[in-house]
Motif scaffolding. Structure first.
Motif, PDB file in Angstrom:
ATOM      1  N   THR A 246      94.859 -38.447 -19.714  1.00 22.76           N
ATOM      2  CA  THR A 246      94.012 -37.934 -18.643  1.00 22.76           C
ATOM      3  C   THR A 246      94.692 -36.785 -17.885  1.00 22.76           C
ATOM      4  O   THR A 246      94.170 -35.689 -17.823  1.00 22.76           O
ATOM      5  N   THR A 407      99.525 -39.449 -17.999  1.00 18.85           N
ATOM      6  CA  THR A 407      98.805 -40.676 -17.647  1.00 18.85           C
ATOM      7  C   THR A 407      97.633 -40.854 -18.606  1.00 18.85           C
ATOM      8  O   THR A 407      97.189 -39.894 -19.259  1.00 18.85           O
ATOM      9  N   THR A 408      97.154 -42.073 -18.716  1.00 18.16           N
ATOM     10  CA  THR A 408      96.053 -42.392 -19.620  1.00 18.16           C
ATOM     11  C   THR A 408      95.023 -43.218 -18.842  1.00 18.16           C
ATOM     12  O   THR A 408      95.295 -43.620 -17.703  1.00 18.16           O
ATOM     13  N   THR A 411      96.843 -46.370 -17.549  1.00 19.63           N
ATOM     14  CA  THR A 411      98.021 -46.339 -16.679  1.00 19.63           C
ATOM     15  C   THR A 411      97.895 -47.382 -15.569  1.00 19.63           C
ATOM     16  O   THR A 411      98.851 -48.094 -15.261  1.00 19.63           O
ATOM     17  N   ASN A 412      96.717 -47.474 -14.985  1.00 21.07           N
ATOM     18  CA  ASN A 412      96.504 -48.404 -13.870  1.00 21.07           C
ATOM     19  C   ASN A 412      95.729 -49.651 -14.299  1.00 21.07           C
ATOM     20  O   ASN A 412      95.226 -50.377 -13.445  1.00 21.07           O
TER      21      ASN A 412
HETATM   22  C1  LIG Z   1      96.654 -45.034 -10.326  1.00 16.92           C
HETATM   23  O1  LIG Z   1      96.530 -45.527  -9.009  1.00 16.92           O
HETATM   24  C2  LIG Z   1      97.246 -44.734  -8.044  1.00 16.92           C
HETATM   25  C3  LIG Z   1      97.221 -45.485  -6.716  1.00 16.92           C
HETATM   26  O2  LIG Z   1      96.052 -46.156  -6.510  1.00 16.92           O
HETATM   27  C4  LIG Z   1      96.616 -43.373  -7.974  1.00 16.92           C
HETATM   28  O3  LIG Z   1      97.302 -42.574  -7.030  1.00 16.92           O
HETATM   29  C5  LIG Z   1      96.706 -42.711  -9.343  1.00 16.92           C
HETATM   30  O4  LIG Z   1      96.048 -41.484  -9.340  1.00 16.92           O
HETATM   31  C6  LIG Z   1      96.104 -43.610 -10.410  1.00 16.92           C
HETATM   32  N1  LIG Z   1      96.435 -43.026 -11.687  1.00 16.92           N
HETATM   33  C7  LIG Z   1      95.566 -42.880 -12.683  1.00 16.92           C
HETATM   34  C8  LIG Z   1      96.069 -42.261 -13.908  1.00 16.92           C
HETATM   35  O5  LIG Z   1      94.403 -43.247 -12.601  1.00 16.92           O
END
Ligand SMILES: *[C@@H]1O[C@H](CO)[C@@H](O)[C@H](O)[C@H]1NC(C)=O
Ligand SMILES: *[C@@H]1O[C@H](CO)[C@@H](O)[C@H](O)[C@H]1NC(C)=O
Ligand SMILES: *[C@@H]1O[C@H](CO)[C@@H](O)[C@H](O)[C@H]1NC(C)=O
Length: 416
Positions: A246, A407-408, A411-412
């Motif tokens: 992403t 990131t993908t 990631t979260n």
């Molecule tokens: C993952 O979560 C964090 C904190 O909530 C956020 O800042 C970040 O952009 C998110 N990353 C992705 C790749 O979605």
């Protein structure tokens, strides 16, 4: 390429069948060629994830340090073979017609060999060189005969004249047929006998030299999963797969600090939580698809334990948190070059639905971070294993000696 292992294997065989034998097809691809791979979990009880990963880290470091001139035969070290709970495997064809082997994908080593499970099958394309190959992994070793043969990684990625080992003796590789080593070519130097000064072109080297891929690099994507076996991974040869990430893809040079510099090694520092509590000072270590866990040098891991309150669970072999402690767990932040990668609390734990399968309790939360053990220090202070790499798109750009992360969509993810 989207296909199941069976269909992919079928397509690969079809591609071979349609190629006129002996005809050299050199068409440089404009897009990467992708190879699916699977994570498999083995809950037989005899496996020990931590011992396996620590033994591997120790041996990788020892082998690198005892070969200062790099062109010296690897020492035969005492190897306590340990089976791992988890492996990452791709189906690779060898010979013509190809025999399919389940091979571990390994950026921590660079030799390709078969015969641990399924024996090497010689076909008309097999050339016996008379050399021997020997590689020590810590979590195992292999000694075998060298052959040159055709290796089919995917339809359109049929590498000819690939050096590979056919195992005579091996240990520590239950449940797989061998390894496809995709690390730096220098890791092959000294593995051949009798000419211990020789290095062996890797599959990536040959694919590039033969014009089958147009960039000397590999991209790796793996979507986290809680299934026992899941073909969620994609290895892309000759470029990156833009659909798998992403954010921006940021590159850092391979570290200059030995021995991490002889692997897909990087420099990173790690902090914890919004307070940016230091965990790991800027250090050299490695990224490694052959390691499952995320391992930190003892001092860094102790700092993480002090903050999180985790305790060791001897039955499981992992550290654990209570649900309350987990509720307070914060992200780890990996500072790599100018980029900060956030490794969420959910990413730091073992999938809870599988707790009982590893002998754990549903009342605890097990951590996938652990102590690197005796390998710590002197340029080998962490191993970013697959639990880390599963959360990011990861690129080994051998041509430019650099490593990329992005990131993908996972990631979260809260998969665990
Ligand atoms: C993952 O979560 C964090 C904190 O909530 C956020 O800042 C970040 O952009 C998110 N990353 C992705 C790749 O979605
Ligand atoms: C085949 O590979 C070997 C080493 O892996 C090399 O010595 C040899 O020159 C190669 N042969 C051809 C025809 O490329
Ligand atoms: C699982 O592990 C056991 C012992 O550790 C081994 O004998 C078996 O071959 C493994 N099975 C698979 C599919 O990896």
């Amino acid at each position: 390429m989207v296909c199941s292992l069976r269909i992919c294997a079928f397509l690969a065989i079809l591609a071979i069948a349609m190629t006129v034998p002996g005809e050299a097809v050199v068409i440089r691809k404009t897009s990467p060629v992708t190879l699916p791979f699977a994570r498999r979990l083995n809950f037989t009880g005899a496996a020990n994830l931590l011992q396996h990963d620590q033994a591997r880290a120790k041996a990788l470091k020892t082998a690198a340090l005892t070969r200062p001139g790099k062109f010296q035969k690897a020492p035969i070290v005492d190897v306590l073979a340990t089976n791992t709970l988890s492996d990452y495997v791709a189906m690779v064809g060898v010979g013509s017609p190809p025999t399919e082997y389940a091979l571990l994908i390994d950026t921590g080593s660079s030799n390709t060999w078969v015969g641990a499970g399924k024996a090497y099958v010689q076909t008309s394309t097999s050339i016996h060189t008379g050399n021997l190959v020997e590689v020590v992994y810590g979590s195992g070793f292999v000694m075998g005969e060298e052959f040159l043969d055709t290796v089919t990684l995917a339809p359109g990625l049929v590498i000819t004249n690939q050096s590979l080992g056919a195992a005579i003796e091996d240990s520590g590789f239950d449940g797989v047929d061998g390894i496809i080593g995709i690390g730096p070519v220098d890791r092959t130097c000294g593995t051949l006998l009798p000419d211990a000064t020789a290095c062996i072109p890797t599959v990536t080297d040959n694919a590039f030299a033969q014009g089958l891929i147009n960039a000397h690099q590999i991209g790796i994507s793996f979507e986290p999963t809680t299934s026992v076996e899941s073909t969620n991974g994609e290895l892309s040869f000759g470029g990156i797969d833009e659909s798998k990430f992403t954010g921006p893809l940021n590159f850092v040079p391979i570290t200059s600090t030995p021995p991490a510099s002889t692997f897909v090694g990087i420099d990173q520092s790690v902090t914890y939580g919004v307070a940016n509590t230091p965990i790991l000072p800027l250090s050299a270590g490695i990224t490694d698809t052959g390691t499952t866990l995320l391992l930190f040098a003892t001092e860094a891991f102790d700092a993480y334990l002090r903050i999180t309150g985790a305790v060791f669970d001897a039955e499981v072999g992992l550290f654990r948190l209570t649900p309350d402690q987990f509720a307070n767990l914060e992200s780890l932040f990996f500072h790599i070059g100018d980029t900060t990668l956030e490794f969420t609390p959910n990413a730091q734990i073992f999938p809870r639905v599988l707790n009982t399968a590893i002998g754990g309790s549903p009342d605890f939360v097990y951590l996938i971070t652990n102590d690197l053990g005796p390998a710590s220090g002197e340029g080998f202070d962490f191993v970013d294993g697959m639990v880390f790499l599963e959360r990011f798109y990861y690129v080994f750009d051998a041509a430019n000696s650099q490593v990329g992360f992005a990131t993908t969509p996972f990631t979260n993810a809260t998969t665990n």
